[in-house]
Scaffold this active site. Structure first.
Site, PDB file in Angstrom:
ATOM      1  N   TYR A   1      49.116  54.656  55.049  1.00  0.00           N
ATOM      2  CA  TYR A   1      47.682  54.345  55.041  1.00  0.00           C
ATOM      3  C   TYR A   1      46.974  55.054  53.886  1.00  0.00           C
ATOM      4  O   TYR A   1      46.140  54.470  53.201  1.00  0.00           O
ATOM      5  CB  TYR A   1      47.056  54.750  56.380  1.00  0.00           C
ATOM      6  CG  TYR A   1      45.640  54.222  56.544  1.00  0.00           C
ATOM      7  CD1 TYR A   1      45.409  53.027  57.227  1.00  0.00           C
ATOM      8  CD2 TYR A   1      44.552  54.910  56.014  1.00  0.00           C
ATOM      9  CE1 TYR A   1      44.118  52.530  57.362  1.00  0.00           C
ATOM     10  CE2 TYR A   1      43.266  54.418  56.153  1.00  0.00           C
ATOM     11  CZ  TYR A   1      43.054  53.225  56.831  1.00  0.00           C
ATOM     12  OH  TYR A   1      41.787  52.727  56.962  1.00  0.00           O
TER      13      TYR A   1
ATOM     14  N   PHE B   1      30.646  35.674  34.653  1.00  0.00           N
ATOM     15  CA  PHE B   1      31.401  34.741  35.490  1.00  0.00           C
ATOM     16  C   PHE B   1      30.594  34.537  36.789  1.00  0.00           C
ATOM     17  O   PHE B   1      29.812  35.395  37.182  1.00  0.00           O
ATOM     18  CB  PHE B   1      32.803  35.302  35.790  1.00  0.00           C
ATOM     19  CG  PHE B   1      33.590  34.363  36.650  1.00  0.00           C
ATOM     20  CD1 PHE B   1      34.022  33.151  36.137  1.00  0.00           C
ATOM     21  CD2 PHE B   1      33.852  34.655  37.982  1.00  0.00           C
ATOM     22  CE1 PHE B   1      34.710  32.249  36.939  1.00  0.00           C
ATOM     23  CE2 PHE B   1      34.550  33.761  38.786  1.00  0.00           C
ATOM     24  CZ  PHE B   1      34.973  32.554  38.262  1.00  0.00           C
ATOM     25  N   ASP B   2      30.803  33.389  37.444  1.00  0.00           N
ATOM     26  CA  ASP B   2      29.997  32.994  38.609  1.00  0.00           C
ATOM     27  C   ASP B   2      29.884  34.069  39.684  1.00  0.00           C
ATOM     28  O   ASP B   2      28.810  34.310  40.229  1.00  0.00           O
ATOM     29  CB  ASP B   2      30.577  31.741  39.287  1.00  0.00           C
ATOM     30  CG  ASP B   2      30.958  30.665  38.297  1.00  0.00           C
ATOM     31  OD1 ASP B   2      31.311  31.009  37.152  1.00  0.00           O
ATOM     32  OD2 ASP B   2      30.911  29.493  38.671  1.00  0.00           O
TER      33      ASP B   2
ATOM     34  N   ASP C   1      34.427  43.426  32.336  1.00  0.00           N
ATOM     35  CA  ASP C   1      35.040  42.553  33.333  1.00  0.00           C
ATOM     36  C   ASP C   1      36.362  42.151  32.686  1.00  0.00           C
ATOM     37  O   ASP C   1      36.405  41.320  31.781  1.00  0.00           O
ATOM     38  CB  ASP C   1      34.130  41.345  33.589  1.00  0.00           C
ATOM     39  CG  ASP C   1      34.772  40.311  34.515  1.00  0.00           C
ATOM     40  OD1 ASP C   1      35.993  40.387  34.742  1.00  0.00           O
ATOM     41  OD2 ASP C   1      34.042  39.415  34.983  1.00  0.00           O
TER      42      ASP C   1
ATOM     43  N   ALA D   1      39.438  40.889  33.585  1.00  0.00           N
ATOM     44  CA  ALA D   1      40.450  40.009  34.186  1.00  0.00           C
ATOM     45  C   ALA D   1      41.473  39.514  33.155  1.00  0.00           C
ATOM     46  O   ALA D   1      42.653  39.394  33.455  1.00  0.00           O
ATOM     47  CB  ALA D   1      39.764  38.821  34.857  1.00  0.00           C
TER      48      ALA D   1
ATOM     49  N   LYS E   1      44.692  37.510  37.390  1.00  0.00           N
ATOM     50  CA  LYS E   1      44.837  36.822  36.100  1.00  0.00           C
ATOM     51  C   LYS E   1      45.905  37.543  35.260  1.00  0.00           C
ATOM     52  O   LYS E   1      47.082  37.447  35.546  1.00  0.00           O
ATOM     53  CB  LYS E   1      43.482  36.784  35.376  1.00  0.00           C
ATOM     54  CG  LYS E   1      42.534  35.697  35.911  1.00  0.00           C
ATOM     55  CD  LYS E   1      41.759  36.149  37.083  1.00  0.00           C
ATOM     56  CE  LYS E   1      40.679  35.168  37.492  1.00  0.00           C
ATOM     57  NZ  LYS E   1      40.007  35.612  38.722  1.00  0.00           N
TER      58      LYS E   1
ATOM     59  N   HIS F   1      30.370  22.048  44.938  1.00  0.00           N
ATOM     60  CA  HIS F   1      31.608  21.472  44.394  1.00  0.00           C
ATOM     61  C   HIS F   1      32.815  21.656  45.317  1.00  0.00           C
ATOM     62  O   HIS F   1      33.718  20.840  45.317  1.00  0.00           O
ATOM     63  CB  HIS F   1      31.914  22.063  43.009  1.00  0.00           C
ATOM     64  CG  HIS F   1      32.024  23.547  42.999  1.00  0.00           C
ATOM     65  ND1 HIS F   1      30.951  24.370  43.271  1.00  0.00           N
ATOM     66  CD2 HIS F   1      33.079  24.363  42.766  1.00  0.00           C
ATOM     67  CE1 HIS F   1      31.354  25.625  43.195  1.00  0.00           C
ATOM     68  NE2 HIS F   1      32.624  25.657  42.895  1.00  0.00           N
TER      69      HIS F   1
HETATM   70  N1  F0G Z   1      35.675  37.723  36.471  1.00  0.00           N
HETATM   71  C1  F0G Z   1      36.189  36.684  35.800  1.00  0.00           C
HETATM   72  C2  F0G Z   1      36.034  36.622  34.304  1.00  0.00           C
HETATM   73  C3  F0G Z   1      36.837  35.645  36.487  1.00  0.00           C
HETATM   74  O1  F0G Z   1      37.336  34.608  35.808  1.00  0.00           O
HETATM   75  C4  F0G Z   1      36.976  35.736  37.896  1.00  0.00           C
HETATM   76  C5  F0G Z   1      37.658  34.696  38.661  1.00  0.00           C
HETATM   77  C6  F0G Z   1      36.428  36.859  38.546  1.00  0.00           C
HETATM   78  C7  F0G Z   1      35.786  37.828  37.805  1.00  0.00           C
HETATM   79  C8  F0G Z   1      36.497  37.013  40.039  1.00  0.00           C
HETATM   80  O2  F0G Z   1      37.757  37.407  40.414  1.00  0.00           O
HETATM   81  O3  F0G Z   1      38.632  35.504  41.819  1.00  0.00           O
HETATM   82  O4  F0G Z   1      39.702  37.775  41.846  1.00  0.00           O
HETATM   83  O5  F0G Z   1      37.502  37.439  42.898  1.00  0.00           O
HETATM   84  N2  F0G Z   1      37.983  33.580  38.188  1.00  0.00           N
HETATM   85  C9  F0G Z   1      38.764  32.541  38.832  1.00  0.00           C
HETATM   86  C10 F0G Z   1      38.857  31.351  37.907  1.00  0.00           C
HETATM   87  C11 F0G Z   1      38.360  32.191  40.208  1.00  0.00           C
HETATM   88  O6  F0G Z   1      39.370  30.285  38.364  1.00  0.00           O
HETATM   89  O7  F0G Z   1      38.482  31.444  36.736  1.00  0.00           O
HETATM   90  P1  F0G Z   1      38.432  36.990  41.829  1.00  0.00           P
END
Ligand code: F0G
Length: 462
Positions: A77, A129-130, A219, A221, A262, A453
């Site tokens: 843990y 990112f969204d 960020d 990724a 990613k 979507h």
């Molecule tokens: N930041 C970036 C640049 C991303 O592309 C994503 C996710 C996230 C943060 C969020 O990360 O999915 O692990 O919670 N992108 C995916 C995509 C969903 O299809 O581009 P997550």
């Protein structure tokens, strides 16, 4: 044909040890699947898809070293051996001494913005990112996109379309600095085609942010693809290793949020990594509350172990040079065939400008959506619309909140598909282009009030 640096045709730098069958359904079966799914690729079943380019997130193939690490995962843990491996890996590859695991990237954003952002704040980023945008908004703050103007042009071949506009950043910090809790940069910039940020730009952003006393977070990724594109495109960087460049990128930042699904090639995982002990303590309180104890953060020990290995593999150059060349090859083939694509090729996918490809369709009948349906109809290919349907409605007017472009993203999972698979994708797009005037627009038959979507249903027009 794409060539390797030694003048030979490009080939995968790995061989296959385990396989997963895929099947192309018959045209009539694909048509039935589309009808059942309400013409929404998100509602297709995985086994109905031949080549799945919906996302490069969590869909990559792990290496034998990652699978081996998974078997050795320590499920204690607190203070597990696997967490210690993750700490060492983050320290070696990214240079950050402190790491707080989370179950994925958006959870890292949640923890970071809970601690840093407050109502009335402004968070600048090249392009949020969204999920990042949503977390800033949820904290009552305003996300501000300050990508350079070249980053908004789908055509020019400017090499670093992810760069931040330094003048806008400086003006923001000078005039409203008290409202800015953190400066962010997304590497690579997903929302305009996986475009990289240059070392020079990161250095300058860091200098400006720190001059105003603000922390700078990445960020991260797709940090390794960004480092590789720096090596390929930035003056004076060609002879350096990607690992070295990645560490320099991180050296300008105070920390990063990571979606490890990613570049680190795990199916689930994320973290916040940083240098400052006080900030770490504040984040840890939220991490424990939302994600679980500070040394596992919503992940099993085996997930941490696979992630620790994946971070090291992310900067492996034979992997990156093959991957980025594979994306560039698809981009070049589509462009040669007259399909409008966002340029230059980015790190993780190819973005088709469906609004231009289907100039017979008005934006209110969703040309991007129409192309995503058509790629499935033509050859069982699944991808995602990044356009009007995704953007939703303006809460004030209730009208569609039209984004600058109606795009379709072909995101390429890592180490999964061969060149032959991607040739199928290019050929499907070419055939659709030839019969584009027969491609219908779409109307909603069910439109959810938010995130439409994912669950929407449609009918073809005409
Ligand atoms: N930041 C970036 C640049 C991303 O592309 C994503 C996710 C996230 C943060 C969020 O990360 O999915 O692990 O919670 N992108 C995916 C995509 C969903 O299809 O581009 P997550």
């Amino acid at each position: 044909m794409t060539m390797s640096p030694d003048g030979w045709p490009l080939a995968e730098p790995y061989k296959t040890k385990m396989i997963e069958w895929i099947r192309l359904l018959e045209p009539t079966e694909r048509e039935a699947a589309l009808r059942r799914a309400g013409y929404n690729p998100f509602k297709l079943l995985a086994q109905e898809v031949y080549i799945d380019l919906l996302t490069d997130s969590g869909t990559s193939a792990m290496s034998q070293e990652q699978w081996g690490a998974l078997m050795r995962g320590d499920e204690s843990y607190a203070g597990s051996v696997s967490f210690q491996e993750l700490e060492r890996s983050v320290g070696d590859v990214l240079g950050f001494p402190l790491v707080l695991p989370t179950h994925q990237g958006r959870a890292a954003e949640h923890v970071l913005f809970r601690a840093l952002a407050h109502p009335g704040d402004i968070v600048p980023n090249n392009l949020h990112f969204d999920t990042t945008k949503a977390h800033v908004l949820t904290a009552g703050a305003t996300p501000l996109d300050i990508v350079i103007k070249e980053g908004e042009d789908p055509e020019g071949d400017y090499p670093f379309k992810g760069n931040l506009d330094l003048e806008r950043l400086e003006t923001l910090l000078r005039d409203q600095g008290d409202r800015v809790p953190v400066v962010m940069a997304t590497v690579t910039s997903n929302n305009n085609g996986g475009q990289p940020v240059s070392l020079e730009n990161l250095r300058a952003v860091s200098e400006i942010a720190h001059r105003y006393g603000k922390p700078f977070f990445l960020d991260a990724a797709r940090f390794a693809e960004n480092a590789y594109l720096i090596q390929q495109r930035e003056a004076g960087q060609a002879s350096r290793s990607v690992g070295d460049i990645a560490r320099e990128m991180m050296s300008y930042a105070d920390g990063c949020t990571m979606s490890a699904k990613k570049d680190p090639m795990v199916n689930i995982g994320g973290f916040v990594a940083l240098r400052d002990e006080d900030l770490y303590r504040r984040l840890r309180d939220f991490g424990i509350l939302y994600e679980g104890y500070a040394t596992y953060g919503g992940l099993a020990g085996r997930d941490l172990a696979a992630l620790a290995q994946g971070i090291r593999e992310a900067v492996f150059e034979p992997h990156l040079s093959y991957r980025v060349a594979q994306v560039a090859q698809l981009h070049a083939t589509l462009r040669e065939d007259g399909i409008p694509v966002m340029s230059p090729a980015g790190g993780h996918g190819v973005y088709i400008d469906a609004g231009r490809m289907f100039d017979h369709l008005g934006r209110d009948v969703f040309p991007g959506w129409a192309l995503s349906v058509e790629l499935y109809r033509e050859r069982g290919i699944r991808c995602v619309e990044i356009g009007t349907v995704l953007a939703g409605r303006d809460p004030g007017t209730g009208e569609h909140d039209y984004p600058p472009l109606d795009l379709v993203r072909l995101a390429i999972p890592r180490r999964v598909y061969s060149q032959a698979h991607l040739q199928q994708v290019a050929e499907a797009a070419r055939r659709i282009l030839l019969r584009r005037h027969d491609v219908p627009g779409y109307r909603f038959t069910y439109e959810p009030p938010t995130l439409r979507h994912f669950a929407a249903e449609f009918a073809p027009l005409g």
